[in-house]
Scaffold this active site. Structure first.
Site, short mmCIF file in Angstrom:
data_model
loop_
_atom_site.label_atom_id
_atom_site.label_comp_id
_atom_site.label_asym_id
_atom_site.label_seq_id
_atom_site.Cartn_x
_atom_site.Cartn_y
_atom_site.Cartn_z
CG HIS A 216 0.76 18.04 11.90
ND1 HIS A 216 0.35 18.22 13.20
CD2 HIS A 216 0.52 16.74 11.62
CE1 HIS A 216 -0.11 17.08 13.68
NE2 HIS A 216 -0.01 16.16 12.73
CB SER A 220 -6.28 16.09 7.32
OG SER A 220 -5.41 15.62 8.32
CE LYS A 244 -14.85 8.65 12.15
NZ LYS A 244 -15.43 9.80 11.45
CG ASP A 245 -7.12 7.67 14.76
OD1 ASP A 245 -7.77 7.48 13.71
OD2 ASP A 245 -6.26 8.57 14.87
CD GLU A 288 5.53 -13.03 1.77
OE1 GLU A 288 5.00 -14.06 1.27
OE2 GLU A 288 5.45 -12.76 2.97
#
Length: 422
Positions: A216, A220, A244-245, A288
């Site tokens: 922030h 971005s 959108k998220d 894994e």
């Protein structure tokens, strides 16, 4: 850089709280009016998805801890008790186990997206560092969690991986004894791993907060890799990117549900449904799936010490990536040579993952060594690419590229013409 908050409320209780603790204006500036580049695509959903998966892991982990018994004689039985006797215990355990895998999937995509679009470049180096630290903490947490069911693969995986520290000169054996809590993997080891596995997600949560703080501060990155020139290049985070998220979460949740209900053991190992037995070694010990590329690098080096150095080095080299890449252009969209090498690096990582799951014999040994060499070669050639590569011409601004492409930030229209002119 959070947006300037114009938060106001007529609610007396909200006003009273806001005057004493400005939490509502903080949320408003950080998650509502926060200015965001207007051309972000769906690859930027991975950050919010990772946050959702972290919360899911913490919630399911706390509930599972209420029913789990961290004792070498009881751990396996308590895991089966959760699966069979606890109300919806099977669902909680499968959500936690498969949630870990899904968490790694979105984080791997998040990291690769950052590499493709140059999100590690100035002034976001510390943001990148925080992301890599989160990734390493996730690996430590997942490893310790994998030991807790106390099945065959849990026990022998812990034995093999912790034994690697014995390669450290002088203090190696002391480190292994400390990790084990004795002279073999046993009850003290389980206690240590259970305690740390419970603690680490909260540490990750703290580092995520710093990660978001750094994000922030400078804002971005975006698919074009260019800075915002002004308000015309930005839109508020809400409602544009919250919607959108939410769409991305719906798609991701559908995939997660399919895995959860139709293939919950697909990403696990069948040997882990056999109680741990120190006297019976599995034919092929594998970690894994999300550890397999690094496991392949470890096995590719004949010398134990250098294998451990290479494995940890494959992670630590990511910290210096902002300085290894000498190009002034961020996004691979405008870097033809880097784009080609990035996709070669991506394929190489997939090959390493495949080889890591195979026995170290025959062609897999040769292929593993070649793939390991190519992994490090990617980082070694980066400085030279920045010197001779001729990037395509960048768009004048985010707004210009978006308007000419019809939205989405794709390099069409004027941006594509700029690429052709380059």
């Amino acid at each position: 850089m959070s947006g300037h908050s114009s938060f106001e409320s007529n609610n007396a209780i909200v006003k009273w709280i806001e005057y004493r603790l400005p939490i509502f204006s903080f949320i408003h500036s950080s998650a509502v009016v926060y200015p965001t580049p207007k051309n972000l695509n769906y690859w930027w959903n991975m950050g919010s998805l990772a946050g959702v998966m972290l919360v899911l892991q913490i919630v399911t982990g706390i509930i599972l801890a209420m029913h789990y018994t961290p004792h070498a004689d009881l751990a396996f039985a308590s895991t089966e008790h959760i699966m069979r006797d606890v109300n919806y215990g099977w669902l909680l355990r499968y959500m936690h186990a498969n949630g870990g895998s899904m968490f790694f999937i979105v984080v791997y995509i998040h990291i690769l997206r950052g590499m493709y679009y140059g999100s590690y470049k100035a002034p976001r180096e510390i943001l990148w560092w925080m992301g890599i630290i989160i990734f390493i903490l996730m690996m430590a947490t997942a490893f310790m969690g994998y030991v807790l069911p106390w099945g065959q693969m849990s026990f022998w995986g812990a034995t093999v991986i912790t034994s690697l520290f014995s390669a450290v000169p002088i203090v190696g054996d002391s480190i292994v004894t400390f990790l084990w809590g004795g002279y073999s993997v046993d009850q003290p080891t389980l206690n240590r791993f259970y305690s740390l596995h419970y603690l680490m997600p909260f540490v990750i949560f703290g580092v995520v907060f710093v990660h978001l703080w750094a994000l922030h501060h400078h804002g971005s990155n975006n698919p074009l890799g260019i800075d915002r020139k002004g308000p015309q290049d930005s839109i508020p985070f809400h409602p544009y990117y919250t919607v959108k998220d939410l769409y991305g979460m719906g798609v991701f949740g559908t995939i997660f549900a399919v895995v959860l209900f139709f293939a919950p053991n697909y990403m696990g190992h069948p040997d882990n449904y056999i109680p741990a037995n120190p006297l019976v070694t599995p034919a092929h010990i594998v970690p894994e799936w999300y550890f397999l590329p690094f496991y392949a690098i470890l096995r590719a080096i004949p010398d134990k010490l250098f294998g451990v150095v290479a494995m940890f080095g494959s992670l630590l080299i990511l910290f210096v990536l902002p300085w290894l890449d000498t190009s002034k252009v961020r996004s691979a969209r405008f870097r033809p040579v880097y784009k080609m090498l990035f996709w070669a690096f991506f394929i190489d990582c997939l090959v390493l993952g495949y080889i890591g799951g195979k026995p170290p014999e025959g062609i897999f040994i040769v292929a593993g060594r070649l793939a390991t060499a190519l992994y490090f070669l990617f980082f070694l050639v980066l400085p030279f690419i920045g010197w001779f590569e001729r990037p395509k011409k960048l768009p004048d601004s985010i707004s210009t590229a978006v308007l000419d492409s019809g939205g989405g930030g794709a390099p069409d229209g004027a941006a594509a013409k700029a690429e052709d002119r380059g």
